[in-house]
Design a protein around this motif. Sequence first.
Motif, PDB file in Angstrom:
ATOM      1  N   HIS A   1       0.899  -1.169  -0.136  1.00 43.86           N
ATOM      2  CA  HIS A   1       0.009   0.103   0.113  1.00 43.86           C
ATOM      3  C   HIS A   1       0.877   1.203   0.089  1.00 43.86           C
ATOM      4  O   HIS A   1       0.451   2.309  -0.479  1.00 43.86           O
ATOM      5  CB  HIS A   1      -0.846  -0.040   1.269  1.00 43.86           C
ATOM      6  CG  HIS A   1      -0.302  -0.061   2.483  1.00 43.86           C
ATOM      7  ND1 HIS A   1       0.283  -1.310   2.917  1.00 43.86           N
ATOM      8  CD2 HIS A   1      -0.071   0.788   3.361  1.00 43.86           C
ATOM      9  CE1 HIS A   1       0.983  -1.032   4.245  1.00 43.86           C
ATOM     10  NE2 HIS A   1       0.721   0.176   4.668  1.00 43.86           N
TER      11      HIS A   1
ATOM     12  N   ASN B   1       3.467   1.642  -1.868  1.00 46.91           N
ATOM     13  CA  ASN B   1       4.272   1.541  -3.142  1.00 46.91           C
ATOM     14  C   ASN B   1       3.211   1.630  -4.511  1.00 46.91           C
ATOM     15  O   ASN B   1       3.325   0.533  -5.343  1.00 46.91           O
ATOM     16  CB  ASN B   1       5.214   0.434  -3.114  1.00 46.91           C
ATOM     17  CG  ASN B   1       6.243   0.617  -4.150  1.00 46.91           C
ATOM     18  OD1 ASN B   1       6.455   1.669  -4.686  1.00 46.91           O
ATOM     19  ND2 ASN B   1       7.045  -0.395  -4.410  1.00 46.91           N
ATOM     20  N   GLY B   2       2.447   2.102  -4.569  1.00 43.79           N
ATOM     21  CA  GLY B   2       1.291   2.238  -5.420  1.00 43.79           C
ATOM     22  C   GLY B   2       1.708   2.098  -6.757  1.00 43.79           C
ATOM     23  O   GLY B   2       1.028   1.578  -7.682  1.00 43.79           O
ATOM     24  N   LYS B   3       2.731   2.946  -7.386  1.00 41.64           N
ATOM     25  CA  LYS B   3       2.870   2.837  -8.913  1.00 41.64           C
ATOM     26  C   LYS B   3       3.699   1.610  -9.276  1.00 41.64           C
ATOM     27  O   LYS B   3       3.272   1.112 -10.150  1.00 41.64           O
ATOM     28  CB  LYS B   3       3.988   4.078  -9.160  1.00 41.64           C
ATOM     29  CG  LYS B   3       3.263   5.388  -8.968  1.00 41.64           C
ATOM     30  CD  LYS B   3       4.194   6.528  -9.256  1.00 41.64           C
ATOM     31  CE  LYS B   3       3.387   7.749  -9.027  1.00 41.64           C
ATOM     32  NZ  LYS B   3       4.239   9.207  -9.316  1.00 41.64           N
TER      33      LYS B   3
ATOM     34  N   GLU C   1       3.250  -1.207  -7.757  1.00 43.98           N
ATOM     35  CA  GLU C   1       2.162  -2.296  -7.608  1.00 43.98           C
ATOM     36  C   GLU C   1       0.974  -2.295  -8.631  1.00 43.98           C
ATOM     37  O   GLU C   1       0.646  -3.137  -9.398  1.00 43.98           O
ATOM     38  CB  GLU C   1       1.329  -2.075  -6.395  1.00 43.98           C
ATOM     39  CG  GLU C   1       2.137  -2.719  -5.047  1.00 43.98           C
ATOM     40  CD  GLU C   1       2.414  -4.049  -4.991  1.00 43.98           C
ATOM     41  OE1 GLU C   1       1.628  -4.657  -5.271  1.00 43.98           O
ATOM     42  OE2 GLU C   1       3.578  -3.985  -4.416  1.00 43.98           O
ATOM     43  N   ARG C   2       0.937  -0.923  -9.263  1.00 47.04           N
ATOM     44  CA  ARG C   2      -0.033  -0.866 -10.345  1.00 47.04           C
ATOM     45  C   ARG C   2       0.853  -1.339 -11.726  1.00 47.04           C
ATOM     46  O   ARG C   2      -0.081  -1.876 -12.632  1.00 47.04           O
ATOM     47  CB  ARG C   2      -0.298   0.708 -10.809  1.00 47.04           C
ATOM     48  CG  ARG C   2      -1.276   1.166 -11.848  1.00 47.04           C
ATOM     49  CD  ARG C   2      -2.603   0.278 -11.598  1.00 47.04           C
ATOM     50  NE  ARG C   2      -3.629   0.393 -12.784  1.00 47.04           N
ATOM     51  CZ  ARG C   2      -3.896  -0.401 -13.554  1.00 47.04           C
ATOM     52  NH1 ARG C   2      -3.268  -1.595 -13.462  1.00 47.04           N
ATOM     53  NH2 ARG C   2      -4.736  -0.337 -14.538  1.00 47.04           N
TER      54      ARG C   2
ATOM     55  N   THR D   1       0.693   7.441   1.096  1.00 45.46           N
ATOM     56  CA  THR D   1      -0.494   7.052   0.448  1.00 45.46           C
ATOM     57  C   THR D   1      -1.056   8.266  -0.447  1.00 45.46           C
ATOM     58  O   THR D   1      -1.468   8.184  -1.472  1.00 45.46           O
ATOM     59  CB  THR D   1      -1.534   6.731   1.569  1.00 45.46           C
ATOM     60  OG1 THR D   1      -1.160   5.557   2.402  1.00 45.46           O
ATOM     61  CG2 THR D   1      -2.817   6.479   0.712  1.00 45.46           C
TER      62      THR D   1
ATOM     63  N   GLY E   1       1.550   8.713  -3.262  1.00 52.06           N
ATOM     64  CA  GLY E   1       1.693   7.059  -4.073  1.00 52.06           C
ATOM     65  C   GLY E   1       2.882   6.783  -4.549  1.00 52.06           C
ATOM     66  O   GLY E   1       2.960   6.191  -5.625  1.00 52.06           O
ATOM     67  N   SER E   2       4.091   7.293  -3.984  1.00 45.67           N
ATOM     68  CA  SER E   2       5.214   6.438  -4.477  1.00 45.67           C
ATOM     69  C   SER E   2       6.333   6.521  -3.234  1.00 45.67           C
ATOM     70  O   SER E   2       6.093   7.306  -2.306  1.00 45.67           O
ATOM     71  CB  SER E   2       5.573   7.576  -5.514  1.00 45.67           C
ATOM     72  OG  SER E   2       7.030   7.276  -5.954  1.00 45.67           O
TER      73      SER E   2
END
Length: 150
Positions: A12, A14-16, A18-19, A142, A145-146
């Motif tokens: 959660h 490390n959104g970029k 993970e995406r 969060t 996002g990175s």
Amino acid sequence: MKFRPIKPRSPHLNGKVERSQQTDKAEFYSLLDKKDPQLDWQQASAQWENFYNQERLHSSLHGKTPWEKYLEVKAIIPTQEQIQHQYQQKKETVHARNNYFFQWQKKIIWLNSLGLRHLRPHLSLDYKTPQQVQHEETLIFTRLGSQVIS
């Protein structure tokens, strides 16, 4: 760019990445026959990388490819020499994850060394428990996002 490490097993934060991995799984790996002995993984991944970066349109880039976006902003990306010229080490400060907590710990050790184990240093209003710091970092990452912040 400053590298901001994250805790292990914290997707959660490390959104970029993970995406990106989710896209690879859905659009690349799911289309390949992993049991095929003739499959050249290096060639397949190179073709996918080329398609992803130079042909596939990205909604996050407003319908552009990553290559088109790179060419658009290329002129404003600083060179390594420019970065080194502007870098001033004196302005770079490194703080412990919870500086107040460590200061408090040092005071306790100092009081113990004086034989004053019964005294405890006063905690200022700035004191944050490790859990509070972790929660704040989670909220910050969060929102960003990175793990990498320019």
